[in-house]
Design a protein around this motif. Sequence first.
Motif, PDB file in Angstrom:
ATOM      1  N   PRO A 190       0.804  -1.232   0.000  1.00  0.00           N
ATOM      2  CA  PRO A 190       0.000   0.000   0.000  1.00  0.00           C
ATOM      3  C   PRO A 190       0.831   1.273   0.000  1.00  0.00           C
ATOM      4  N   GLY A 191       2.012   1.256   0.638  1.00  0.00           N
ATOM      5  CA  GLY A 191       2.868   2.432   0.639  1.00  0.00           C
ATOM      6  C   GLY A 191       3.827   2.479  -0.524  1.00  0.00           C
ATOM      7  N   GLY A 192       3.898   1.406  -1.311  1.00  0.00           N
ATOM      8  CA  GLY A 192       4.749   1.385  -2.488  1.00  0.00           C
ATOM      9  C   GLY A 192       6.232   1.356  -2.206  1.00  0.00           C
ATOM     10  N   SER A 193       6.674   0.816  -1.073  1.00  0.00           N
ATOM     11  CA  SER A 193       8.094   0.791  -0.752  1.00  0.00           C
ATOM     12  C   SER A 193       8.852  -0.102  -1.726  1.00  0.00           C
ATOM     13  N   VAL A 194      10.101   0.269  -2.046  1.00  0.00           N
ATOM     14  CA  VAL A 194      10.874  -0.445  -3.060  1.00  0.00           C
ATOM     15  C   VAL A 194      12.194  -1.007  -2.530  1.00  0.00           C
ATOM     16  N   GLY A 195      12.600  -0.635  -1.326  1.00  0.00           N
ATOM     17  CA  GLY A 195      13.886  -1.102  -0.823  1.00  0.00           C
ATOM     18  C   GLY A 195      13.910  -2.573  -0.500  1.00  0.00           C
ATOM     19  N   GLY A 196      12.745  -3.159  -0.258  1.00  0.00           N
ATOM     20  CA  GLY A 196      12.659  -4.567   0.088  1.00  0.00           C
ATOM     21  C   GLY A 196      11.331  -4.850   0.750  1.00  0.00           C
ATOM     22  N   SER A 197      11.137  -6.103   1.150  1.00  0.00           N
ATOM     23  CA  SER A 197       9.891  -6.484   1.812  1.00  0.00           C
ATOM     24  C   SER A 197      10.189  -7.191   3.120  1.00  0.00           C
ATOM     25  N   ILE A 198       9.263  -7.040   4.059  1.00  0.00           N
ATOM     26  CA  ILE A 198       9.337  -7.687   5.369  1.00  0.00           C
ATOM     27  C   ILE A 198       8.039  -8.456   5.547  1.00  0.00           C
ATOM     28  N   GLY A 523      10.047  -2.444  -8.984  1.00  0.00           N
ATOM     29  CA  GLY A 523       9.095  -2.104  -7.947  1.00  0.00           C
ATOM     30  C   GLY A 523       8.097  -1.093  -8.475  1.00  0.00           C
ATOM     31  N   LEU A 524       7.004  -0.949  -7.772  1.00  0.00           N
ATOM     32  CA  LEU A 524       5.942  -0.044  -8.209  1.00  0.00           C
ATOM     33  C   LEU A 524       5.414   0.723  -7.009  1.00  0.00           C
ATOM     34  N   THR A 525       5.320   2.046  -7.152  1.00  0.00           N
ATOM     35  CA  THR A 525       4.815   2.921  -6.096  1.00  0.00           C
ATOM     36  C   THR A 525       3.662   3.739  -6.655  1.00  0.00           C
ATOM     37  N   ARG A 526       2.566   3.792  -5.913  1.00  0.00           N
ATOM     38  CA  ARG A 526       1.429   4.573  -6.398  1.00  0.00           C
ATOM     39  C   ARG A 526       1.823   6.040  -6.522  1.00  0.00           C
ATOM     40  N   GLY A 527       1.241   6.711  -7.504  1.00  0.00           N
ATOM     41  CA  GLY A 527       1.584   8.104  -7.750  1.00  0.00           C
ATOM     42  C   GLY A 527       1.132   9.027  -6.635  1.00  0.00           C
ATOM     43  N   ALA A 528       1.899  10.086  -6.424  1.00  0.00           N
ATOM     44  CA  ALA A 528       1.558  11.084  -5.410  1.00  0.00           C
ATOM     45  C   ALA A 528       0.504  12.048  -5.958  1.00  0.00           C
ATOM     46  N   ILE A 529      -0.093  12.810  -5.047  1.00  0.00           N
ATOM     47  CA  ILE A 529      -1.079  13.826  -5.422  1.00  0.00           C
ATOM     48  C   ILE A 529      -0.459  15.196  -5.211  1.00  0.00           C
ATOM     49  N   ALA A 530      -0.557  16.054  -6.214  1.00  0.00           N
ATOM     50  CA  ALA A 530       0.053  17.381  -6.149  1.00  0.00           C
ATOM     51  C   ALA A 530      -0.507  18.170  -4.973  1.00  0.00           C
ATOM     52  N   PRO A 531       0.367  18.857  -4.233  1.00  0.00           N
ATOM     53  CA  PRO A 531      -0.101  19.645  -3.086  1.00  0.00           C
ATOM     54  C   PRO A 531      -0.939  20.836  -3.529  1.00  0.00           C
ATOM     55  N   THR A 532      -1.755  21.293  -2.603  1.00  0.00           N
ATOM     56  CA  THR A 532      -2.615  22.444  -2.878  1.00  0.00           C
ATOM     57  C   THR A 532      -2.016  23.677  -2.225  1.00  0.00           C
ATOM     58  N   ASN A 533      -1.381  24.510  -3.036  1.00  0.00           N
ATOM     59  CA  ASN A 533      -0.910  25.799  -2.536  1.00  0.00           C
ATOM     60  C   ASN A 533      -0.790  26.761  -3.713  1.00  0.00           C
ATOM     61  N   ALA A 534      -0.521  28.005  -3.404  1.00  0.00           N
ATOM     62  CA  ALA A 534      -0.598  29.070  -4.408  1.00  0.00           C
ATOM     63  C   ALA A 534       0.482  28.970  -5.476  1.00  0.00           C
TER      64      ALA A 534
END
Length: 741
Positions: A190-198, A523-534
């Motif tokens: 769910p967090g899309g970590s790529v360094g390895g798995s536990i 590895g695959l990480t879900r895309g981020a969402i652009a922040p909301t600011n001016a």
Amino acid sequence: MSVRPDSSLLLTPLSSALKSLLGAGLAVGAAGALAQAAQAPEAPAKAASAASTSATSATSANTALNKVTVQGKAERQKAGLGSRGGVGILGSQDAMDIPFSTLNYTEQLMRDQQSRTLADVLQNDASVRVMTAAQGFGEDFQIRGFAVPSGDVGFNGLFGLASANRMPAEVMERVEVLKGPNAMVNGMPPGGSVGGSINVIPKRAADLNLTRVTTSFSSGDQLGVAVDVGRRFGEKKEWGVRFNGSYRDGEASIDDGNARQRFAALALDFRGTQLRWTTDVFKQHENIRGFRSQPAFVTGLTRLPKTPDPRKNIYGPDAALAIDDEMFATKLEYDVNDRVTVWAGAGWRDSWSMQDFPTASTRADANGDFRLIGAWYDAYFKTKSADAGARARFETAGIGHSVSVGISRLEQETGFFYLANPTTTSVPSNIYNPVPMPAVIGVRGTPTKSSDTRLSGVAIADTLSFLNERLLVTVGLRDQTAELTAYPKTATNYYNKSNLSRLGGVVFKATEDLSVYANYAEGLTRGAIAPTNATIVNPGEALPPFVSKQIEAGVKKDWGSFLTSLSVYQIKKANSINVPVPGTALFRFAADGEQRNRGVELSAQGEIIRSVRWLASASYTDAKQQRTAGGAFDGKDATGVADKTASIGADWDVPYLPGLGISGRVIYTSSGWIDNANTLAVPAWTRADIGARYTTRIAGVPTVLRANIDNVFDRHYWLLSGSYATVATGRTVVLSASFDF
């Protein structure tokens, strides 16, 4: 802090009973160690480890994962390392046959080191670093220089079911670590970590009855008691049940604080000739007053302030945290015949947290001064996870095949409530002399839904064997779909994207005890969402998933009583950056930029000389930023990564006094940068731990007395936590006595 009704009613009778046991005078003794004493009288525990099987293994459940016929593997087992481990869709494999760098820690190691949580276990490997200190909000890790949040830890092969805060050691029979991106074999976390798995493998009942009571005392006057009961039933002992419960209460690692932890886990299993079934349920509740904070520092500092006393909470004594976790998981495995196995598993987890959250309205300066406001930060997570698949073994034209196909699905809903005082109400404070948190102004609300995540994948893999299984070639593909909705939903904060994750691996057994391997993994990480600011021209836009790529090569040598390995690797991970919009002072949030980690790892574990066991590793990581916004940080070291790490431990069975074992461990982490410009670093640190155990009988009852001292010299040091720094835990003494009735 407002009080939520205690939902851990299941544990209330247990905690009362355990307190009564303490009052009855079950002695707390001394001992502890890195590895199993050769004469340890914990036969039921050994049988518990020996009789366990991986729920996803394609072999019969009656084949004990830790039961070994080769004496060398038995000696490595004493060092606390299993010779086999799960590799996702590829099933359970021997370490010499896996084209990855892996480690498998056993229950015996956890008991002898008196591990209380998953973080205590993972400190044994130099490639893995714990990014948070004890009594914090949760436990996050780093593998090969990339973050692996606790929410990305697997439970019996399923993501999203392990606690997103911390996993108690009482539930763990084995901990499997696979290094490097592995979206193809494990799916997308769910967090899309790529360094390895536990991956945490839960305890199972063994053939021999087990009734163990362990009492403990640790620094900060924290008392604890744990119960471990296992039974098997049926004509062939095909039905099993194992219960683990624990209760701890006391001041713990922060003065005037309190950490109360309750945990209960029930494991049921059936092991037939062809059918195997497991079900796990656990529930935990934590209530922490004075949880450990992670400060940030003002821009422009070139040196961190002196480390504060680790017994103090930097953001004041009023930080409070309550956590509830409930989990259910079940898995079924069936051998259609001696060549085909099918499996299916599913589970859910509900978690809730409530924080009284002292917050810095201005970051700490060189003198440790900052301004403090009060805040509430509450959250919930609802997760469902499932997988299914089949594995077939056959030959074509003299070439062996082990073909696996699988599907996976994870759904996670998150919700948050955050309320902070206006910055105009802030009060001055200092990391050396923190002040109480100002009362929060407002009404505490209920967390509302903030996002939905749906991850689904279809995978196929084949391990081909040539030259009488001396050459193993693994190829695989996973079509992974990531769907993310952020609320309130708009056209730009929703995406549904798919990507193909690839795997190629080769193992060549030059001799029976020497394996050379290489792999290419993504590895695959879900895309981020652009922040909301001016300053952002595309606020709320959801970026597509990021693909990370690894190339690795290594060699593994089985010397009989110990195993050594050497690996070299490179991982490239895409980042999100603010790209300047030409002719303006604005930025577009885009999938660009890259972190490139190159590293070398060396490890040795097992019985190096008679009665002396080693668990040693060292790692060098060169982590660089590439294609940063405007090229400002190109070639700079990546933040939060120490370039040199080492973990070296030894355990000795004292020949002059049978039953006595002593141990020691040294953990080293070099300095690492907090900021992208590489101007502010966390200094290097070295920590020493010691331990002892004594196995005996008291009134005819097999007993193990353990004592461990972590950070024996009480070193005060900053712990590198990405772009933050955390004060590491000071000297911690843990005493325990285990009785097998």
